[in-house]
Design a protein around this motif. Sequence first.
Motif, PDB file in Angstrom:
ATOM      1  N   ALA A   1       0.773  -1.156   0.004  1.00 51.91           N
ATOM      2  CA  ALA A   1      -0.098   0.023   0.092  1.00 51.91           C
ATOM      3  C   ALA A   1       0.980   1.221   0.065  1.00 51.91           C
ATOM      4  CB  ALA A   1      -0.876  -0.053   1.387  1.00 51.91           C
ATOM      5  N   GLN A   2       2.202   1.128   0.207  1.00 50.44           N
ATOM      6  CA  GLN A   2       2.976   2.325   0.061  1.00 50.44           C
ATOM      7  C   GLN A   2       3.406   2.795  -1.332  1.00 50.44           C
ATOM      8  OE1 GLN A   2       3.932   3.573   3.088  1.00 50.44           O
ATOM      9  NE2 GLN A   2       2.487   2.066   4.118  1.00 50.44           N
ATOM     10  N   ILE A   3       3.474   4.116  -1.629  1.00 57.45           N
ATOM     11  CA  ILE A   3       3.739   4.890  -2.709  1.00 57.45           C
ATOM     12  C   ILE A   3       4.644   5.846  -2.368  1.00 57.45           C
ATOM     13  CG2 ILE A   3       2.959   5.763  -4.790  1.00 57.45           C
ATOM     14  CD1 ILE A   3       0.295   4.313  -4.306  1.00 57.45           C
ATOM     15  N   ARG A   4       5.819   6.093  -3.260  1.00 56.24           N
ATOM     16  CA  ARG A   4       6.401   7.123  -3.044  1.00 56.24           C
ATOM     17  C   ARG A   4       6.558   7.778  -4.707  1.00 56.24           C
ATOM     18  NH1 ARG A   4       5.351   6.533   0.817  1.00 56.24           N
ATOM     19  NH2 ARG A   4       6.349   6.547   2.929  1.00 56.24           N
ATOM     20  N   ARG A   5       6.686   8.903  -4.861  1.00 55.53           N
ATOM     21  CA  ARG A   5       6.795   9.458  -6.452  1.00 55.53           C
ATOM     22  C   ARG A   5       7.986  10.486  -6.247  1.00 55.53           C
ATOM     23  NH1 ARG A   5       0.786   9.041  -6.709  1.00 55.53           N
ATOM     24  NH2 ARG A   5       0.507   7.303  -8.083  1.00 55.53           N
ATOM     25  N   ILE A   6       8.527  10.644  -7.537  1.00 51.95           N
ATOM     26  CA  ILE A   6       9.396  11.559  -7.742  1.00 51.95           C
ATOM     27  C   ILE A   6       9.100  12.236  -9.002  1.00 51.95           C
ATOM     28  CG2 ILE A   6      11.696  12.125  -8.542  1.00 51.95           C
ATOM     29  CD1 ILE A   6      12.607   9.613  -6.953  1.00 51.95           C
ATOM     30  N   LYS A   7       8.775  13.492  -8.833  1.00 57.28           N
ATOM     31  CA  LYS A   7       8.232  14.201 -10.014  1.00 57.28           C
ATOM     32  C   LYS A   7       9.293  15.127 -10.476  1.00 57.28           C
ATOM     33  CE  LYS A   7       4.091  14.711  -9.920  1.00 57.28           C
ATOM     34  NZ  LYS A   7       3.022  14.213 -10.760  1.00 57.28           N
ATOM     35  N   ILE A   8       9.550  15.191 -11.792  1.00 58.99           N
ATOM     36  CA  ILE A   8      10.567  16.092 -12.443  1.00 58.99           C
ATOM     37  C   ILE A   8      10.034  17.049 -13.227  1.00 58.99           C
ATOM     38  CG2 ILE A   8      12.463  15.627 -14.108  1.00 58.99           C
ATOM     39  CD1 ILE A   8      12.657  12.723 -13.305  1.00 58.99           C
ATOM     40  N   ASN A   9      10.311  18.162 -13.144  1.00 62.22           N
ATOM     41  CA  ASN A   9       9.636  19.235 -14.087  1.00 62.22           C
ATOM     42  C   ASN A   9      10.323  19.743 -15.046  1.00 62.22           C
ATOM     43  OD1 ASN A   9      11.796  20.863 -13.264  1.00 62.22           O
ATOM     44  ND2 ASN A   9      10.658  22.158 -11.639  1.00 62.22           N
ATOM     45  N   PHE A  10       9.743  20.529 -15.731  1.00 61.03           N
ATOM     46  CA  PHE A  10      10.497  20.800 -17.279  1.00 61.03           C
ATOM     47  C   PHE A  10      11.827  21.662 -17.323  1.00 61.03           C
ATOM     48  CE2 PHE A  10       8.461  24.755 -16.095  1.00 61.03           C
ATOM     49  CZ  PHE A  10       9.267  25.773 -16.757  1.00 61.03           C
ATOM     50  N   LEU A  11      12.375  22.004 -15.819  1.00 64.38           N
ATOM     51  CA  LEU A  11      13.389  22.491 -15.999  1.00 64.38           C
ATOM     52  C   LEU A  11      14.549  21.373 -15.340  1.00 64.38           C
ATOM     53  CD1 LEU A  11      12.932  25.770 -13.819  1.00 64.38           C
ATOM     54  CD2 LEU A  11      13.499  25.394 -16.224  1.00 64.38           C
ATOM     55  N   GLY A  12      14.088  20.200 -15.120  1.00 66.44           N
ATOM     56  CA  GLY A  12      15.009  19.106 -14.615  1.00 66.44           C
ATOM     57  C   GLY A  12      15.187  19.057 -13.159  1.00 66.44           C
ATOM     58  N   ARG A  13      14.328  19.618 -12.492  1.00 62.80           N
ATOM     59  CA  ARG A  13      14.244  19.663 -11.170  1.00 62.80           C
ATOM     60  C   ARG A  13      13.408  18.470 -10.614  1.00 62.80           C
ATOM     61  NH1 ARG A  13      14.134  25.815 -10.492  1.00 62.80           N
ATOM     62  NH2 ARG A  13      16.118  26.619 -10.762  1.00 62.80           N
TER      63      ARG A  13
END
Length: 190
Positions: free
Chosen positions: A164-176
């Motif tokens: 049930a555990q979820i972690r996300r990494i979001k990468i924006n258009f600047l690469g951050r």
Amino acid sequence: MRARAPIQAAGPAMMSHGFGLLELLIVLMIAAVLLAIAAPSMRDLLQKQAITTAANEFFSALGLARAEAMARGARVDLVPLAADGEDWSGGWQVFVDENGNRRPDSGEQVLLLHPALPAPMRTRSVLTDATAPLYIAYNGNGRTRTDAGIDAPQLGTVSFFLDAQIRRIKINFLGRARLCDPATDAATCT
């Protein structure tokens, strides 16, 4: 002659002060109930720690790739270790990609190797360039890029799942990149 003192029979004052069988069984039963209550919480805690560690290590690999690309003024890629390159669960590597083929070749410097994630943890990626093999490439100005061109950003989400555990990494258009937990950041982590 003195009279001898009479021998006294062993009474309550002379008995052992240990636990009886009934008292020991009651203590063991209470301990078993407490353990049964605590075991699921301990499992959840261990899973949260495992998924947080995996996501943090991937997040650090992104940071390394970005920093090295800026320091070198060259393309640096983060790619899966698996031969098919379709999943990060098999591990990942960061390397200087001199020829842009998304695989480390002879003479290209590998900066980081990360082993496979423990089973049953899995990953899923949704990136602008969804071609296989997966990749996240940084150019010399610290922005992500696709193979379509240096000015076409690679953005999206890499998700880690463990029950049930979820972690996300979001990468924006600047690469951050930013790390988030949908359970606590539902508004910004979808």
